[in-house]
Design a protein around this motif. Structure first.
Motif, mmCIF file in Angstrom:
data_model
loop_
_atom_site.group_PDB
_atom_site.id
_atom_site.type_symbol
_atom_site.label_atom_id
_atom_site.label_comp_id
_atom_site.label_asym_id
_atom_site.label_seq_id
_atom_site.Cartn_x
_atom_site.Cartn_y
_atom_site.Cartn_z
ATOM 1 N N THR A 2 7.348 -54.151 21.221
ATOM 2 C CA THR A 2 7.261 -52.753 21.629
ATOM 3 C C THR A 2 5.965 -52.123 21.125
ATOM 4 O OG1 THR A 2 8.311 -51.874 19.655
ATOM 5 C CG2 THR A 2 9.784 -52.516 21.474
ATOM 6 N N ALA A 3 5.669 -50.965 21.662
ATOM 7 C CA ALA A 3 4.487 -50.236 21.193
ATOM 8 C C ALA A 3 4.619 -49.928 19.706
ATOM 9 C CB ALA A 3 4.308 -48.957 21.996
ATOM 10 N N ALA A 25 -0.424 -43.462 15.674
ATOM 11 C CA ALA A 25 -0.659 -43.351 17.115
ATOM 12 C C ALA A 25 -1.514 -42.135 17.441
ATOM 13 C CB ALA A 25 0.663 -43.285 17.865
ATOM 14 N N VAL A 26 -1.285 -41.026 16.732
ATOM 15 C CA VAL A 26 -2.096 -39.824 16.932
ATOM 16 C C VAL A 26 -3.544 -40.121 16.546
ATOM 17 C CG1 VAL A 26 -2.513 -37.484 16.079
ATOM 18 C CG2 VAL A 26 -0.198 -38.183 16.716
ATOM 19 N N ARG A 27 -3.740 -40.775 15.399
ATOM 20 C CA ARG A 27 -5.104 -41.122 14.964
ATOM 21 C C ARG A 27 -5.796 -42.040 15.966
ATOM 22 N NH1 ARG A 27 -2.698 -42.199 9.905
ATOM 23 N NH2 ARG A 27 -3.122 -44.391 10.233
ATOM 24 N N THR A 33 0.117 -40.597 25.419
ATOM 25 C CA THR A 33 0.421 -41.586 26.460
ATOM 26 C C THR A 33 1.779 -42.226 26.204
ATOM 27 O OG1 THR A 33 -1.921 -42.029 26.798
ATOM 28 C CG2 THR A 33 -0.374 -43.713 27.571
ATOM 29 N N LEU A 34 2.021 -42.649 24.967
ATOM 30 C CA LEU A 34 3.301 -43.276 24.638
ATOM 31 C C LEU A 34 4.451 -42.287 24.794
ATOM 32 C CD1 LEU A 34 2.320 -45.362 21.494
ATOM 33 C CD2 LEU A 34 2.771 -46.199 23.815
ATOM 34 N N ASP A 42 9.352 -47.262 22.309
ATOM 35 C CA ASP A 42 10.159 -48.460 22.522
ATOM 36 C C ASP A 42 9.757 -49.217 23.789
ATOM 37 O OD1 ASP A 42 11.699 -48.171 20.211
ATOM 38 O OD2 ASP A 42 13.068 -46.800 21.220
ATOM 39 N N THR A 43 8.663 -48.797 24.420
ATOM 40 C CA THR A 43 8.168 -49.474 25.613
ATOM 41 C C THR A 43 7.655 -50.855 25.231
ATOM 42 O OG1 THR A 43 7.551 -47.379 26.623
ATOM 43 C CG2 THR A 43 6.471 -49.360 27.481
#
Length: 57
Positions: A2-3, A25-27, A33-34, A42-43
């Motif tokens: 997952t991502a 993820a923000v950084r 996008t996620l 959980d993609t």
């Protein structure tokens, strides 16, 4: 994978910590996008390896 798992690979202790994963993820500039994907962090994604060496174009 997952991502979230992919992001967590960079900091294994953070793997189960949603706040730390989001911060990473923000950084990295991928949170928005996620967040918009149906399964979010959980993609699942598939990485396909090339059959041989890549040639530059």
């Amino acid at each position: 994978m997952t991502a979230a798992e992919n992001i967590g690979l960079g900091d294994l202790p953070a793997l189960g910590d949603a706040a730390r994963l989001k911060e990473a993820a923000v950084r990295a500039g991928v949170h928005e996008t996620l967040f918009e994907l149906p399964r979010g962090y959980d993609t699942s994604h598939v990485v396909r390896a090339a059959a041989g060496p890549r040639t530059g174009h």
